[in-house]
Design a protein around this motif. Sequence first.
Motif, PDB file in Angstrom:
ATOM      1  N   GLU A   1       0.864  -1.185   0.000  1.00 48.17           N
ATOM      2  CA  GLU A   1       0.000   0.000   0.000  1.00 48.17           C
ATOM      3  C   GLU A   1       0.897   1.231   0.000  1.00 48.17           C
ATOM      4  OE1 GLU A   1      -2.638   2.351   3.219  1.00 48.17           O
ATOM      5  OE2 GLU A   1      -3.049   0.198   3.122  1.00 48.17           O
ATOM      6  N   LEU A   2       0.936   1.918  -1.099  1.00 47.68           N
ATOM      7  CA  LEU A   2       1.802   3.077  -1.254  1.00 47.68           C
ATOM      8  C   LEU A   2       1.038   4.315  -0.800  1.00 47.68           C
ATOM      9  CD1 LEU A   2       4.554   4.025  -2.211  1.00 47.68           C
ATOM     10  CD2 LEU A   2       3.636   4.201  -4.522  1.00 47.68           C
ATOM     11  N   ALA A   3       1.430   4.889   0.327  1.00 50.02           N
ATOM     12  CA  ALA A   3       0.711   6.018   0.889  1.00 50.02           C
ATOM     13  C   ALA A   3       0.918   7.248   0.020  1.00 50.02           C
ATOM     14  CB  ALA A   3       1.190   6.294   2.308  1.00 50.02           C
ATOM     15  N   CYS A   4      -0.157   7.694  -0.602  1.00 47.60           N
ATOM     16  CA  CYS A   4      -0.143   8.917  -1.407  1.00 47.60           C
ATOM     17  C   CYS A   4      -1.231   9.816  -0.844  1.00 47.60           C
ATOM     18  CB  CYS A   4      -0.388   8.613  -2.875  1.00 47.60           C
ATOM     19  SG  CYS A   4       0.714   7.385  -3.552  1.00 47.60           S
ATOM     20  N   ASP A   5      -1.132  10.065   0.444  1.00 51.01           N
ATOM     21  CA  ASP A   5      -2.230  10.716   1.147  1.00 51.01           C
ATOM     22  C   ASP A   5      -2.427  12.145   0.675  1.00 51.01           C
ATOM     23  OD1 ASP A   5      -2.559   8.445   2.666  1.00 51.01           O
ATOM     24  OD2 ASP A   5      -1.189   9.123   4.219  1.00 51.01           O
TER      25      ASP A   5
ATOM     26  N   ILE B   1       3.705   1.743   2.757  1.00 50.40           N
ATOM     27  CA  ILE B   1       4.904   2.539   2.528  1.00 50.40           C
ATOM     28  C   ILE B   1       4.590   4.010   2.792  1.00 50.40           C
ATOM     29  CG2 ILE B   1       6.724   3.138   0.888  1.00 50.40           C
ATOM     30  CD1 ILE B   1       6.533   0.139   1.616  1.00 50.40           C
ATOM     31  N   GLU B   2       5.340   4.606   3.706  1.00 46.02           N
ATOM     32  CA  GLU B   2       5.159   6.014   4.045  1.00 46.02           C
ATOM     33  C   GLU B   2       6.473   6.765   3.871  1.00 46.02           C
ATOM     34  OE1 GLU B   2       3.288   6.631   7.852  1.00 46.02           O
ATOM     35  OE2 GLU B   2       2.029   4.838   7.634  1.00 46.02           O
ATOM     36  N   PRO B   3       6.426   8.094   3.751  1.00 49.19           N
ATOM     37  CA  PRO B   3       7.664   8.871   3.679  1.00 49.19           C
ATOM     38  C   PRO B   3       8.438   8.771   4.988  1.00 49.19           C
ATOM     39  CG  PRO B   3       5.755  10.317   3.832  1.00 49.19           C
ATOM     40  CD  PRO B   3       5.227   8.932   3.619  1.00 49.19           C
ATOM     41  N   PRO B   4       9.742   9.073   4.975  1.00 53.65           N
ATOM     42  CA  PRO B   4      10.565   8.890   6.187  1.00 53.65           C
ATOM     43  C   PRO B   4      10.014   9.578   7.429  1.00 53.65           C
ATOM     44  CG  PRO B   4      11.970   9.250   4.291  1.00 53.65           C
ATOM     45  CD  PRO B   4      10.567   9.443   3.806  1.00 53.65           C
TER      46      PRO B   4
END
Length: 752
Positions: A8-12, A37-40
């Motif tokens: 799941e690529l977080a593109c919030d 997957i989230e940004p750092p």
Amino acid sequence: MHGIRVIELACDEPGGTIAGPAAGLQLSEAGAEVIRIEPPGGAPAADSVLFSVLNRGKRRVALDLDGAAGRATLAQLLDGADVLLHGLGPAQAQALGLDDAALARTYPGLVVSAIGGWPRHHPLATSPARETLVLARLGLLDEQPGHRAGPVFVRMPFAGWLAAWFCAIGVMARLVARRRDGRGGAAHTSLAQAALAPMGMHWARAQRPTPAFARGLSKSTPIPLHRCQDGKWVHVHYSPDAAPWMAEALAAMGPAAVAAENAKYPPSHVAPNFGANKAIMATRPAQAWVEHFWAHDVAAQVAAPFGAIYASEQARVNGYAVALDDPRRGTVWQPGPAYLSTPPPRVRGPLRALEPAPADLRGREPAAPAPAAATAAALPPLAGIKVLDLGAYLAGPFATMLLADLGADVIKVEPPAGDAMRRLERVFAGTQRGKLGVTLKLGAPDAAPALAALVRWADVVHHNIRLPAARKLGVDDAALRHIKPSLVFCHISSYGPAGERKDWPGFDQLMQAACGWETACGGAGNPPMWLRFGVGDYLAALSSVFAVLLALYRRDDGGEGQSVAASLLGATLPTVAEAVMLADGTVTPVAPLDAAQTGVSPDHRLYRCLDGWLAVAALDEGEARALAGLAGAPAQREAWFAALPRADALARLRAAGVAAQPALEQQGDTFYDDPGHAAAGLHARYRHAVYGELEQVGAFWDFGDLPLALDRAPPALGEHSRQVWDLLGLDAAQVAALERQGLSSSPNPSIG
């Protein structure tokens, strides 16, 4: 879904996103391993209640996708994955090498579901995926009645919740097809497609409409929400006139007084004595009324405060509300799974901490797809699946219509006099396309052989008949699986399969009342208001389809048939996830809708211009600053917008980088004249036996190389009876006997 890995690529989107994370949650709690997957630095909304619910139990991994190392790690993860969920726009996906073509070349078995604001072939495909803006541009904010004229802000983010289910269903359908075709591929959806799902009952155009079809359901129809003696409001579904207190009060009023009260309101198709009912309801407290109604089989609910549903014993006994030890908030009550299956879905723990990508996430072999099948033409995802639809009203029939859209063969059974919903012709048609229609009087002994033939034909039987009635008719789980043990049986109830209300009548309106949405949608200080989009019915339908596909997928693993269940309450309660109930019984706060029903903040609301309404969703800090720079402080903004034509205001906002869209009005017919909507597959067109050329809302998914089945109009009454009996092997004498006894009927002579 054991053994399935989902990335799941977080593109919030700013302000928080529901659809992608909620879809990932459904897959996770159905048994898949979901790696988010989230940004750092973590997702922007990671501290919110909604985030903690939607992402509970998932493995959260930090990756910097702007750097080569992060992209390399993502590539390794995808190499071992079965499914990718993302919200990237077409250009963003291509820049990251995550467009459909690139993924198909590198990961041919990967199922990819992108949830955008609009379908990828729509002119607005690159627009921000912000629900208010999508609803405004479609004209749906104008479809909701309000306490004032004009479009109103819809407080319930229903499109995001619907899109989550469409995504999860699309993924499951593509996994089913992967076993057949030996390859993965697209299973995309969008907020626009999800938002249009309920409009199937309101927006349709026919070459030869009957008066009932042309009339549709007016948004000015009065809704039976009645203020009681204690100031609380009760929503009653259908006429309460037979309940003793109401009958006695109507008799005491007398015909003249009843008529005078009724004359104060437009006619109601659900309550002939609407005005008199309203006056009488004001004479007793709300709880006294609902308990009286429940005792006499009248469907009713108090319009509860937002989140109070977590304390409901009915919600708790069915697992729709669950207690969880949240790392930040202690023990909280929050939504549980919306459906039941075998094995059951389960909450996999609270929100986990963000972690760097460890080595154990790499190198896994994805589940092996079937060897590629040589086919003359691409088939819809569910081609070859057979579904028997015994349902009525909305939730059951819409679920089976979706299965038909996905390519399943669906036979709809209705009584010889017709489904009760046929009187609302446009509503009925909006849940029936793709089906073969047959009439059969269920429960009649002489109809039993025909029913048994239908059941033996089917892979799935689906209905929403109340179970005590279903048992009398011989269409409960035990009776049908006795005929065919490998059957997948799906039932939709109102309040769930356990608890004292398990067999009670219920409707979408009552679930909106119970869950607090009617209170929230009314606006601060206003009476509660029902959302006419029928959200609970559609959510229940979608959750039932997801459960059916899980059962079919597991059956293909060598399992047996099974019974799955969904409900209106179970499907509506997750939409309350932006709040949870704390250990002391208080509910965490949510952003309230203002009294004017324009929005939830000066940055996220509707503004009136010189010549129309405009929706603004300045949801990140940069956009909020730009809006303030243009329109001034919040107290000054209404005047700024009111002085400008809408086109000028939009141009200035867009030049400054502020997300906005016109809030279009009266779009029911205009929708079908829009070439952009047509290009994106949002229209469906076919020839109906009565209406001639019929236009309806179109595709809810984009499967890329796989088609949908949108080529069969809703059936006229009994239209396919002879065809179906032929298909099932009933001989002419058997068919004649059914017709002679009034147990079935031939097609109407005017059909053709």
